[in-house]
Design an enzyme around this catalytic site. Structure first.
Site, short mmCIF file in Angstrom:
data_model
loop_
_atom_site.label_atom_id
_atom_site.label_comp_id
_atom_site.label_asym_id
_atom_site.label_seq_id
_atom_site.Cartn_x
_atom_site.Cartn_y
_atom_site.Cartn_z
N TYR A 22 21.78 -1.80 -71.79
CA TYR A 22 21.91 -0.88 -70.66
C TYR A 22 21.09 -1.43 -69.48
CZ TYR A 22 24.35 1.85 -74.11
OH TYR A 22 25.25 2.24 -75.07
N LEU A 44 17.78 0.79 -89.82
CA LEU A 44 17.95 0.77 -91.27
C LEU A 44 16.66 1.03 -92.04
CD1 LEU A 44 20.76 -1.82 -92.07
CD2 LEU A 44 20.80 0.67 -92.27
C1 LIG Z 1 25.25 8.50 -83.22
C2 LIG Z 1 24.24 7.53 -82.63
C3 LIG Z 1 23.92 7.63 -81.30
C4 LIG Z 1 22.95 6.77 -80.74
N1 LIG Z 1 22.54 6.96 -79.43
C5 LIG Z 1 21.47 6.29 -78.95
C6 LIG Z 1 20.88 6.64 -77.72
O1 LIG Z 1 21.27 7.60 -77.04
N2 LIG Z 1 19.83 5.88 -77.29
C7 LIG Z 1 19.33 4.84 -78.02
O2 LIG Z 1 18.38 4.19 -77.59
N3 LIG Z 1 19.85 4.53 -79.23
C8 LIG Z 1 20.88 5.24 -79.72
N4 LIG Z 1 21.35 4.99 -80.99
C9 LIG Z 1 20.64 3.99 -81.81
C10 LIG Z 1 19.59 4.68 -82.72
O3 LIG Z 1 18.59 5.34 -81.98
C11 LIG Z 1 18.95 3.65 -83.68
O4 LIG Z 1 18.24 2.73 -82.91
C12 LIG Z 1 19.96 2.94 -84.56
O5 LIG Z 1 20.93 3.85 -85.06
C13 LIG Z 1 19.31 2.24 -85.74
O6 LIG Z 1 18.58 3.17 -86.52
P1 LIG Z 1 19.14 3.76 -87.93
O7 LIG Z 1 19.45 2.58 -88.81
O8 LIG Z 1 18.02 4.63 -88.43
O9 LIG Z 1 20.39 4.55 -87.64
C14 LIG Z 1 22.34 5.79 -81.55
C15 LIG Z 1 22.71 5.69 -82.89
C16 LIG Z 1 23.64 6.56 -83.45
C17 LIG Z 1 23.95 6.44 -84.91
#
Ligand SMILES: Cc1cc2nc3c(=O)[nH]c(=O)nc-3n(C[C@H](O)[C@H](O)[C@H](O)COP(=O)(O)O)c2cc1C
Length: 359
Positions: A181, A300
């Site tokens: 972004y 993850l």
């Molecule tokens: C549904 C969804 C929406 C997301 N929206 C954002 C967001 O608005 N801003 C951001 O920095 N990351 C966003 N992410 C990334 C997450 O904050 C995170 O960095 C990423 O999913 C990896 O973490 P996890 O393995 O715990 O899911 C989003 C992820 C998911 C799954």
């Protein structure tokens, strides 16, 4: 006591544990105004025991939205709609936090279940801006190169958004400089080909993101922390990398950033990423050690033992969880049970912590 459940203080704000809700777009707003969905979604995760609950990316201008259904914080109607949500999060003993964002060249796209790629201007989309006229991919919009006036106006928009966030009751703003972004686009030579003071050398590419950090810090009370989310690597040769991230984080710290939320990727469509459990944790550790600034690890992290190890080993100061917390808003309470900490159910749910035999 497990380290995951030890309190953590930044400036004058104490977090009750190290489990933070990672920002997650819900693509469920009209005109950027959050609604009942956001109250229940974010409120549930506060009830579930996370120490900090961060909103999804809230855009600082209408053109900064990823999709037409994104949340915003560029006007008072949005600020008033966020206020009860922030108050509820706080009432549950969690810190309400908001991610301040501008999607730059990756704006005006369909939300995931509504389509793919750009939303055309005659179909509810808009002209997108970026550091240079380099599109993210052929299915994304062609950006206009930002003028110096655009740059100034965007810095001011972040400052205004921070002031509105404070009025709404949030205690921690996070500047979104990750995932391809706008701020990340300025940092990376793969998306920034400018020849003025905002492009070229590392110092020039960092100028706009650092100005955002300074503007938000200036708008925020001294006793409260400000976070910054970065992508530590573009996962592509010639792109943004860990060494540049360390220098950026050092300088971000000097303008008043208190914690770096360390993610990666998102700026180029052909990145070569190796995704496995905790794959971004080494980035959080490198930045924590080499830039001397607290970090959060993300990506993850799904198992309580894994999260405990990250904190216990000193890889990061906190963990941000996204999908694991979508699957289970009570992840922190379940993690406390698993790790042998005292699970803290809200008063209304105390009987959930008692088994059929009354124990
Ligand atoms: C549904 C969804 C929406 C997301 N929206 C954002 C967001 O608005 N801003 C951001 O920095 N990351 C966003 N992410 C990334 C997450 O904050 C995170 O960095 C990423 O999913 C990896 O973490 P996890 O393995 O715990 O899911 C989003 C992820 C998911 C799954």
């Amino acid at each position: 006591m497990p380290q995951l459940f030890s309190p953590f203080t930044l400036r004058e704000l104490t977090f009750k544990n190290r489990i933070f809700v990672s920002p997650m777009c819900q693509y469920s707003c009209a005109d950027g105004v959050p609604n009942d969905w956001h109250m229940v979604h974010l409120g549930s995760r506060a009830v579930g025991g996370a120490a900090l609950v961060m909103t999804e990316a809230a855009s600082v201008t209408p053109a900064g939205r990823i999709s037409p259904e994104d949340a915003g914080i560029w006007n008072d109607a949005q600020m008033h709609a966020w206020a009860p949500i922030a108050a509820f999060i706080k009432s549950q003993g969690a810190v309400p936090s908001i991610q301040l964002a501008h999607a730059g060249r990756k704006a005006s796209t369909f939300s995931p279940w509504r389509g793919h790629g750009k939303v055309a201007e005659d179909a509810g989309g808009w002209q997108v801006i970026g550091p240079s006229e380099v599109a993210f991919s052929p299915s994304y919009a062609q950006p206009h190169e930002m003028t110096l006036t655009d740059i100034r106006a965007t810095i001011d928009a972040f400052a205004e958004a921070a002031k509105r966030s404070l009025q709404a009751g949030f205690e921690v703003p996070e500047i979104h400089a990750a995932h391809g972004y706008l701020a990340h686009e300025f940092l990376s030579p793969l998306s920034n080909t400018r020849t003025d003071q905002y492009g070229g050398s590392l110092q020039n590419r960092m100028r706009f993101p650092l100005a955002l950090c300074a503007a938000v810090r200036e708008a925020w009370p001294t006793e409260l922390p400000v976070f910054l989310r970065i992508s530590a690597s573009d996962w592509k040769d010639g792109g943004w990398d860990v060494a540049q991230s360390i220098e950026f984080c050092k300088q971000a710290k000097t303008v008043g950033i208190d914690l770096i939320d360390v993610s990666s990727g998102g700026n180029v469509a052909d990145a070569k990423m190796t995704i496995r459990p905790g794959y971004q944790v080494p980035f959080a550790r490198a930045i924590r050690e080499s830039a001397g600034v607290p970090t959060g690890a993300v990506g993850l992290i799904t198992e309580p033992v894994q999260a405990e190890q990250i904190i216990g080993d000193g890889d990061a100061d906190c963990v941000f969880l996204a999908r694991a917390l979508l699957r289970d808003p009570y992840w922190p309470i379940h993690a406390a049970q698993e790790l042998g900490a005292q699970p803290v159910w809200p008063d209304q749910y105390k009987r959930a912590g008692v088994n059929a035999f009354g124990k």
